[in-house]
Write an enzyme that holds these catalytic residues in place. Structure first.
Site, PDB file in Angstrom:
ATOM      1  N   GLY A 240      -5.623  15.981  23.135  1.00  0.00           N
ATOM      2  CA  GLY A 240      -6.721  16.093  23.760  1.00  0.00           C
ATOM      3  C   GLY A 240      -7.922  16.614  22.935  1.00  0.00           C
ATOM      4  N   SER A 241      -9.155  16.889  23.652  1.00  0.00           N
ATOM      5  CA  SER A 241     -10.176  17.540  23.016  1.00  0.00           C
ATOM      6  C   SER A 241      -9.872  19.017  22.894  1.00  0.00           C
ATOM      7  CB  SER A 241     -11.502  17.449  23.901  1.00  0.00           C
ATOM      8  OG  SER A 241     -11.142  18.322  25.102  1.00  0.00           O
ATOM      9  N   VAL A 244     -10.543  21.193  25.889  1.00  0.00           N
ATOM     10  CA  VAL A 244      -9.395  21.154  26.613  1.00  0.00           C
ATOM     11  C   VAL A 244      -8.136  22.035  25.942  1.00  0.00           C
ATOM     12  CG1 VAL A 244      -7.263  19.635  27.725  1.00  0.00           C
ATOM     13  CG2 VAL A 244      -9.928  18.910  27.961  1.00  0.00           C
ATOM     14  N   GLY A 245      -7.869  21.747  24.761  1.00  0.00           N
ATOM     15  CA  GLY A 245      -6.640  22.697  24.090  1.00  0.00           C
ATOM     16  C   GLY A 245      -7.187  24.062  24.104  1.00  0.00           C
ATOM     17  N   GLU A 262      -2.602  18.893  19.465  1.00  0.00           N
ATOM     18  CA  GLU A 262      -3.206  18.198  18.761  1.00  0.00           C
ATOM     19  C   GLU A 262      -4.740  17.679  19.289  1.00  0.00           C
ATOM     20  OE1 GLU A 262      -2.009  17.210  15.890  1.00  0.00           O
ATOM     21  OE2 GLU A 262       0.164  17.650  16.248  1.00  0.00           O
ATOM     22  N   CYS A 296      -7.862  10.101  16.995  1.00  0.00           N
ATOM     23  CA  CYS A 296      -7.987  11.437  16.219  1.00  0.00           C
ATOM     24  C   CYS A 296      -8.034  11.382  14.932  1.00  0.00           C
ATOM     25  CB  CYS A 296      -6.932  12.328  17.154  1.00  0.00           C
ATOM     26  SG  CYS A 296      -5.333  11.811  16.707  1.00  0.00           S
TER      27      CYS A 296
END
Length: 510
Positions: A240-241, A244-245, A262, A296
């Site tokens: 995710g972004s 969020v990570g 990731e 990504c």
């Protein structure tokens, strides 16, 4: 649509499964899924409740001891069968991925092929869960390390790869003896449901317990937070972004869980005066516009030596003018839609920002209208002249915007520009100069988890470990020795002698 029927997708679908059984909750709201390609309604999904989540976790806990005790090569045999079923369903699942997410049909089929490939990889890995033997300093002692399954592995996947990234984690975790719980993006849940239906055929055919492969589709604010905070889930792999990570990692670390993150990528390609542009141009264009810039590993920055800058710029504009933009199910088209209208707003906002900072749009940037573009999700990929220090260039905009950045001097200057972002996923250099290649791959070179020479930033093979550094998260998935993340490491020492030598020569009179 025929491919929906083949995959068991109904007009209304349930949102949680233990592999062989679907929970029947309908009280938590209904996700209505529309294709970004046409704007038409596909199907809906009833979101899972917190009670459903608990039921799934309990079933996973029951399944883990059974799955763990099955020898790894036999677990590999189950994964082999899953790979074969994916081969059978590839045309249908690839079409669903394309229709639900918006990537080209070729890319949708390619994503399913990645699933098949990781199954093949995992089958071989099931016989190679190696530890090392070390020499003990004590006489008549043997020392070695080994790896044991962790338990339940949580997998949170993003919309841009609805099925492949899940498989990178799930198939390796499975051969390692773990069970898994998949929380897919709420933007593309139908592809996950289709995969769950395919897997259920293998589980039932082998008389395996439910709870090995689990699925929960629900709100991030409820189901997602429960998963992050759940001590019964020792490892969570999240795609995710960066925002969020960061939130997820803080929660997982707070409970001493393990995480594979990731996250964002701001991937650059360096073009030196010694670059073979005939080789470079297709890689740049595909890397920048593939999946409509929603990978990504998408190429976002092109760092070009001033001596070839104008030539490269003109060639790129010519190539972009030849792009066919339209329905991703039409194989003649190169570029499909963005995932939704919010992504379109993000695309246009980024272009407005870069112009305010001094950037210049050289080509593209329009939101397309008219016949074939009624969904409002199609844009013309943009080429923008910019500087690396612009704030918007420092960010990852998940859309097809390629920033052209000029450099002078030698390759060290280009590498400095390249590394001057907070993300560190994928990178590439195009050059025929061996010294430039080696400089780029040295400790002074690219600071990314992936560094390529005369290959673009996207299209990683499953045989290599996938992941990045800095704010990309630092995790690794897929190939090489990434399997170790799904296991707990243990050092073992065996004394087969009759004496017990103690550390530092300490002796007790007993």
């Amino acid at each position: 649509m025929e491919f929906l029927k083949k995959l068991g997708i109904k007009k209304q679908n349930y949102g949680s499964s233990t592999g062989c059984r679907w929970n029947k909750t309908v009280s938590e709201g209904e996700l209505k899924i529309y294709s970004p390609a046409t704007g038409e309604f596909i199907a809906s999904v009833y979101q899972a409740s917190e009670k459903d989540y608990e039921n799934v976790i309990r079933q996973a806990e029951k399944a883990f001891p059974v799955w763990r005790d099955i020898p790894a090569p036999k677990r590999g045999e189950i994964v082999r069968q899953i790979g074969n079923r994916l081969r059978d369903y590839k045309p249908y699942l690839g079409k669903l991925v394309s229709f639900e997410m918006g990537k080209s049909l070729q890319e949708g089929l390619g994503e399913v092929q990645e699933m098949i490939d990781i199954c093949d990889f995992a089958v071989g890995q099931s016989r190679q869960l190696y530890g090392f033997t070390m020499q003990s300093e004590r006489p008549n002692h043997r020392m070695y390390d080994q790896y044991h399954p962790l338990g339940i592995v949580g997998i949170v996947s993003a919309f841009n790869f609805p099925v492949a990234v899940w498989s990178w984690n799930a198939m390796l975790a499975a051969v390692c003896g773990d069970v898994n719980l998949w929380k897919p993006s709420s933007k593309v849940p139908l592809s996950a449901i289709a995969v769950q239906n395919i897997i259920s055929e293998v589980l039932k055919g082998n008389d395996l317990p439910e709870g090995i492969f689990n699925l929960v589709i629900g709100r991030g604010s409820t189901i997602g937070e429960k998963l992050l905070n759940d001590k019964r889930v020792p490892l969570i792999s999240l795609t995710g972004s960066t925002k969020v990570g960061r939130h997820a990692n803080q929660i997982i670390a707070g409970r001493f869980g393990k995480a594979i993150m990731e996250l964002g990528g701001n991937n650059g390609i360096i073009l030196t005066p010694d670059a073979d542009l005939k080789t470079a141009m297709p890689a740049i264009v595909f890397g920048a516009v593939g999946t409509c810039g929603q990978r990504c590993t998408t190429t976002r920055r092109l760092i070009i030596h001033e001596s070839i800058y104008d030539k490269v710029k003109d060639s790129l504009i010519k190539a972009y003018k030849g792009l066919k933009i339209g329905n991703p199910l039409d194989e003649k088209n190169h570029v499909g839609p963005l995932i939704d209208k919010d992504a379109v707003k993000m695309f246009t906002a980024a272009l407005e920002r870069v112009q305010k900072e001094g950037g210049k749009i050289l080509y593209g940037g329009e939101v397309l209208k008219g016949k074939g573009y009624e969904a409002g999700t199609y844009v013309r990929p943009a080429i923008v002249e910019a500087k690396n220090e612009y704030k918007i260039v420092q960010e990852e905009t998940f859309a097809p915007i390629l920033y052209l950045i000029k450099y002078n001097g030698d390759v060290k200057n280009a590498i400095k520009i390249h590394n001057d972002v907070v993300q560190g996923l994928s990178s590439a250099i195009f050059t025929t100069n061996m010294r430039e290649m080696e400089e780029f791959l040295s400790a002074r070179g690219s600071d990314c988890g992936i560094a390529n020479v005369n290959i673009g930033t996207s299209g990683a093979e499953i045989g290599g470990a996938f992941g990045g550094e800095k704010e990309t998260g630092g995790g690794r998935e897929s190939g090489s020795d990434a399997w170790k993340a799904y296991m707990r490491r243990q050092t073992n020492t065996i004394n087969f002698g009759t004496d017990l030598p103690l550390a530092q020569g300490i002796k007790f009179e007993i």
